[in-house]
Design a protein around this motif. Structure first.
Motif, PDB file in Angstrom:
ATOM      1  N   ASP A 105       0.805  -1.222   0.000  1.00 28.86           N
ATOM      2  CA  ASP A 105       0.000   0.000   0.000  1.00 28.86           C
ATOM      3  C   ASP A 105       0.838   1.271   0.000  1.00 28.86           C
ATOM      4  O   ASP A 105       0.268   2.379  -0.046  1.00 28.86           O
ATOM      5  N   LEU A 106       2.152   1.139   0.056  1.00 24.06           N
ATOM      6  CA  LEU A 106       3.009   2.320   0.123  1.00 24.06           C
ATOM      7  C   LEU A 106       2.810   3.275  -1.051  1.00 24.06           C
ATOM      8  O   LEU A 106       2.774   4.493  -0.855  1.00 24.06           O
ATOM      9  N   PRO A 107       2.665   2.792  -2.291  1.00 26.68           N
ATOM     10  CA  PRO A 107       2.426   3.736  -3.397  1.00 26.68           C
ATOM     11  C   PRO A 107       1.159   4.564  -3.240  1.00 26.68           C
ATOM     12  O   PRO A 107       1.051   5.647  -3.809  1.00 26.68           O
ATOM     13  N   PHE A 108       0.175   4.054  -2.486  1.00 20.05           N
ATOM     14  CA  PHE A 108      -1.027   4.837  -2.223  1.00 20.05           C
ATOM     15  C   PHE A 108      -0.731   6.039  -1.329  1.00 20.05           C
ATOM     16  O   PHE A 108      -1.249   7.131  -1.533  1.00 20.05           O
ATOM     17  N   ALA A 109       0.100   5.807  -0.319  1.00 19.12           N
ATOM     18  CA  ALA A 109       0.355   6.837   0.686  1.00 19.12           C
ATOM     19  C   ALA A 109       1.485   7.786   0.298  1.00 19.12           C
ATOM     20  O   ALA A 109       1.500   8.940   0.723  1.00 19.12           O
ATOM     21  N   LEU A 110       2.416   7.301  -0.516  1.00 19.67           N
ATOM     22  CA  LEU A 110       3.580   8.108  -0.864  1.00 19.67           C
ATOM     23  C   LEU A 110       3.220   9.156  -1.904  1.00 19.67           C
ATOM     24  O   LEU A 110       2.611   8.828  -2.922  1.00 19.67           O
ATOM     25  N   PRO A 111       3.563  10.430  -1.679  1.00 18.96           N
ATOM     26  CA  PRO A 111       3.317  11.449  -2.716  1.00 18.96           C
ATOM     27  C   PRO A 111       3.996  11.063  -4.017  1.00 18.96           C
ATOM     28  O   PRO A 111       5.145  10.592  -4.014  1.00 18.96           O
ATOM     29  N   GLY A 143      11.947   3.704 -18.108  1.00 20.04           N
ATOM     30  CA  GLY A 143      11.796   4.356 -16.810  1.00 20.04           C
ATOM     31  C   GLY A 143      10.347   4.719 -16.520  1.00 20.04           C
ATOM     32  O   GLY A 143       9.885   4.625 -15.370  1.00 20.04           O
ATOM     33  N   ILE A 144       9.608   5.138 -17.558  1.00 19.34           N
ATOM     34  CA  ILE A 144       8.196   5.470 -17.374  1.00 19.34           C
ATOM     35  C   ILE A 144       7.405   4.225 -16.986  1.00 19.34           C
ATOM     36  O   ILE A 144       6.551   4.266 -16.094  1.00 19.34           O
ATOM     37  N   ILE A 145       7.691   3.096 -17.629  1.00 23.20           N
ATOM     38  CA  ILE A 145       7.010   1.846 -17.299  1.00 23.20           C
ATOM     39  C   ILE A 145       7.290   1.454 -15.857  1.00 23.20           C
ATOM     40  O   ILE A 145       6.395   1.001 -15.125  1.00 23.20           O
ATOM     41  N   ILE A 146       8.533   1.620 -15.401  1.00 25.63           N
ATOM     42  CA  ILE A 146       8.871   1.302 -14.013  1.00 25.63           C
ATOM     43  C   ILE A 146       8.070   2.169 -13.050  1.00 25.63           C
ATOM     44  O   ILE A 146       7.528   1.683 -12.046  1.00 25.63           O
ATOM     45  N   ALA A 147       7.973   3.462 -13.341  1.00 23.62           N
ATOM     46  CA  ALA A 147       7.213   4.371 -12.477  1.00 23.62           C
ATOM     47  C   ALA A 147       5.738   3.994 -12.451  1.00 23.62           C
ATOM     48  O   ALA A 147       5.105   3.983 -11.381  1.00 23.62           O
ATOM     49  N   LEU A 148       5.167   3.668 -13.610  1.00 25.96           N
ATOM     50  CA  LEU A 148       3.753   3.303 -13.673  1.00 25.96           C
ATOM     51  C   LEU A 148       3.495   1.954 -13.011  1.00 25.96           C
ATOM     52  O   LEU A 148       2.430   1.744 -12.421  1.00 25.96           O
ATOM     53  N   THR A 149       4.449   1.046 -13.108  1.00 21.39           N
ATOM     54  CA  THR A 149       4.324  -0.234 -12.419  1.00 21.39           C
ATOM     55  C   THR A 149       4.315  -0.028 -10.913  1.00 21.39           C
ATOM     56  O   THR A 149       3.560  -0.679 -10.178  1.00 21.39           O
ATOM     57  N   PHE A 150       5.136   0.886 -10.449  1.00 21.89           N
ATOM     58  CA  PHE A 150       5.220   1.186  -9.022  1.00 21.89           C
ATOM     59  C   PHE A 150       3.888   1.709  -8.485  1.00 21.89           C
ATOM     60  O   PHE A 150       3.394   1.243  -7.449  1.00 21.89           O
ATOM     61  N   ILE A 151       3.280   2.655  -9.191  1.00 19.41           N
ATOM     62  CA  ILE A 151       2.060   3.264  -8.669  1.00 19.41           C
ATOM     63  C   ILE A 151       0.813   2.399  -8.920  1.00 19.41           C
ATOM     64  O   ILE A 151      -0.216   2.585  -8.273  1.00 19.41           O
ATOM     65  N   SER A 203      -7.659  -2.942 -15.216  1.00 21.40           N
ATOM     66  CA  SER A 203      -8.364  -1.733 -15.659  1.00 21.40           C
ATOM     67  C   SER A 203      -8.123  -0.583 -14.701  1.00 21.40           C
ATOM     68  O   SER A 203      -7.956   0.570 -15.134  1.00 21.40           O
ATOM     69  N   LEU A 204      -8.080  -0.851 -13.400  1.00 25.76           N
ATOM     70  CA  LEU A 204      -7.818   0.211 -12.423  1.00 25.76           C
ATOM     71  C   LEU A 204      -6.397   0.746 -12.557  1.00 25.76           C
ATOM     72  O   LEU A 204      -6.164   1.961 -12.542  1.00 25.76           O
ATOM     73  N   ALA A 205      -5.437  -0.173 -12.676  1.00 27.54           N
ATOM     74  CA  ALA A 205      -4.042   0.251 -12.821  1.00 27.54           C
ATOM     75  C   ALA A 205      -3.826   0.988 -14.137  1.00 27.54           C
ATOM     76  O   ALA A 205      -3.097   1.983 -14.193  1.00 27.54           O
ATOM     77  N   PHE A 206      -4.469   0.512 -15.188  1.00 26.50           N
ATOM     78  CA  PHE A 206      -4.342   1.146 -16.499  1.00 26.50           C
ATOM     79  C   PHE A 206      -4.928   2.555 -16.490  1.00 26.50           C
ATOM     80  O   PHE A 206      -4.319   3.507 -16.995  1.00 26.50           O
ATOM     81  N   ALA A 207      -6.117   2.690 -15.883  1.00 30.81           N
ATOM     82  CA  ALA A 207      -6.751   4.007 -15.818  1.00 30.81           C
ATOM     83  C   ALA A 207      -5.916   4.984 -15.001  1.00 30.81           C
ATOM     84  O   ALA A 207      -5.785   6.163 -15.364  1.00 30.81           O
ATOM     85  N   ARG A 208      -5.344   4.499 -13.903  1.00 29.75           N
ATOM     86  CA  ARG A 208      -4.495   5.376 -13.082  1.00 29.75           C
ATOM     87  C   ARG A 208      -3.245   5.787 -13.861  1.00 29.75           C
ATOM     88  O   ARG A 208      -2.808   6.943 -13.793  1.00 29.75           O
ATOM     89  N   SER A 209      -2.691   4.878 -14.633  1.00 29.90           N
ATOM     90  CA  SER A 209      -1.463   5.164 -15.379  1.00 29.90           C
ATOM     91  C   SER A 209      -1.687   6.209 -16.466  1.00 29.90           C
ATOM     92  O   SER A 209      -0.802   7.024 -16.738  1.00 29.90           O
ATOM     93  N   LEU A 210      -2.858   6.188 -17.095  1.00 29.38           N
ATOM     94  CA  LEU A 210      -3.136   7.132 -18.174  1.00 29.38           C
ATOM     95  C   LEU A 210      -3.049   8.580 -17.704  1.00 29.38           C
ATOM     96  O   LEU A 210      -2.620   9.456 -18.446  1.00 29.38           O
ATOM     97  N   GLY A 211      -3.460   8.828 -16.467  1.00 35.74           N
ATOM     98  CA  GLY A 211      -3.461  10.193 -15.973  1.00 35.74           C
ATOM     99  C   GLY A 211      -2.331  10.518 -15.016  1.00 35.74           C
ATOM    100  O   GLY A 211      -2.318  11.613 -14.436  1.00 35.74           O
ATOM    101  N   GLU A 212      -1.392   9.604 -14.841  1.00 39.45           N
ATOM    102  CA  GLU A 212      -0.309   9.827 -13.875  1.00 39.45           C
ATOM    103  C   GLU A 212       0.642  10.917 -14.367  1.00 39.45           C
ATOM    104  O   GLU A 212       0.979  10.985 -15.547  1.00 39.45           O
ATOM    105  N   TYR A 213       1.065  11.737 -13.442  1.00 43.24           N
ATOM    106  CA  TYR A 213       1.941  12.869 -13.792  1.00 43.24           C
ATOM    107  C   TYR A 213       3.149  12.972 -12.848  1.00 43.24           C
ATOM    108  O   TYR A 213       4.290  12.973 -13.282  1.00 43.24           O
ATOM    109  N   GLY A 214       2.880  13.043 -11.555  1.00 39.28           N
ATOM    110  CA  GLY A 214       3.933  13.367 -10.594  1.00 39.28           C
ATOM    111  C   GLY A 214       5.101  12.403 -10.565  1.00 39.28           C
ATOM    112  O   GLY A 214       6.259  12.818 -10.498  1.00 39.28           O
ATOM    113  N   SER A 215       4.820  11.102 -10.627  1.00 40.16           N
ATOM    114  CA  SER A 215       5.893  10.117 -10.518  1.00 40.16           C
ATOM    115  C   SER A 215       6.655   9.926 -11.824  1.00 40.16           C
ATOM    116  O   SER A 215       7.693   9.258 -11.841  1.00 40.16           O
TER     117      SER A 215
END
Length: 278
Positions: A105-111, A143-151, A203-215
């Protein structure tokens, strides 16, 4: 007739259907529908030629491909390894299990900005991991794939875990007693039960990845036509006070997200129907 009247007059903890539906639609309208509709309203202020020119710009098209490709890649990776992690956490006991379960759950809590800085530092050419590779990890699509996998990992793990908890190990033992080997037990007994949850987690991870910016912005390098994601282009246009151009590209992302999620939901519905028939 009396039974029908009793059912109608029976008091329930939750208000009736009409009142509850009204609250639901009001809440969704204020929180979801109204903000999303503003994107379309701002876009309507553009002519069709201006809209098409904005969304079809080579820099924007390259960002669509990168965002979609890396999101799909990260989602597929998370489906495989997220399911394995959920399996280990449910089926085995080992020292430090609660700590490992909490780390999920750390990726949820970590900015997300903190996660991006940490990943960029780790995988940069001079980083603890990046220095051992002859090719670039940070400042590349990898590197982008690694970041999206993390979150995106927690979405799959937490979606599959409840299904595994409800799937008793006795079912596997029964399958083995009937002569099935491990592969047959997994493909015929376990996998059909896990597949709907895996699709939901994807589907949840994919949807989150489409709009991810900060990481992503820290580890991507933000090189136009190469490592520039669509949310970054939207942010750039907003910083330039090009609100109409930003909403035009956001409209493409919104329609694309709806389309892919609709397709995923259809696949999930067909899968559930197929396995329920069997």
């Amino acid at each position: 007739m009396e039974l029908t009247l009793k059912k109608r007059n029976k008091k329930t903890i939750i208000p009736g259907f009409s009142l509850t539906l009204g609250y639901t639609m009001l809440y969704l309208s204020i929180i979801v529908i109204l903000p999303l509709s503003m994107i379309f309203f701002n876009t309507f202020s553009m002519s069709w030629s201006e809209f098409y020119e904005t969304i079809s710009h080579p820099r924007a098209v390259a960002s669509y491909k990168l965002t979609l490709g890396t999101s799909l890649g990260a989602g597929l990776i998370n489906v495989v390894f997220g399911t394995i992690i959920a399996w280990v956490l449910i089926r085995y006991e080992f020292p430090g299990k609660k700590i490992v379960d909490g780390l999920v759950d750390l990726p949820f809590a970590l900015p997300t900005a903190v996660a991006g800085i940490a990943l960029a530092t780790l995988y940069s050419p001079n980083g603890w991991v990046g220095q051992f590779f002859d090719f670039k990890i940070a400042y590349s699509p990898l590197g982008i794939i690694i970041a999206l996998t993390f979150i995106g990992l927690p979405f799959v793990v937490r979606t599959v875990q409840p299904v595994l908890q409800n799937l008793s190990s006795e079912v596997e033992e029964a399958s083995a007693s009937l002569g099935a080997n491990r592969i047959q037990t997994f493909t015929k007994v376990i996998f059909p039960e896990l597949l709907p949850a895996m699709i939901t987690g994807f589907s949840l991870a994919f949807a989150r990845s489409l709009g991810e910016y900060g990481s992503i912005v820290f580890i991507a390098g933000n090189i136009p036509m190469k490592t520039e994601i669509t949310p970054l282009i939207i942010m750039t246009k907003l910083e330039q006070y090009d609100y109409v151009g930003a909403t035009a590209i956001a409209t493409v992302m919104l329609i694309g997200s709806f389309l892919f999620l609709f397709i995923i939901n259809i696949i999930q519905w067909v899968t559930n129907r197929k396995f329920n028939q069997h």
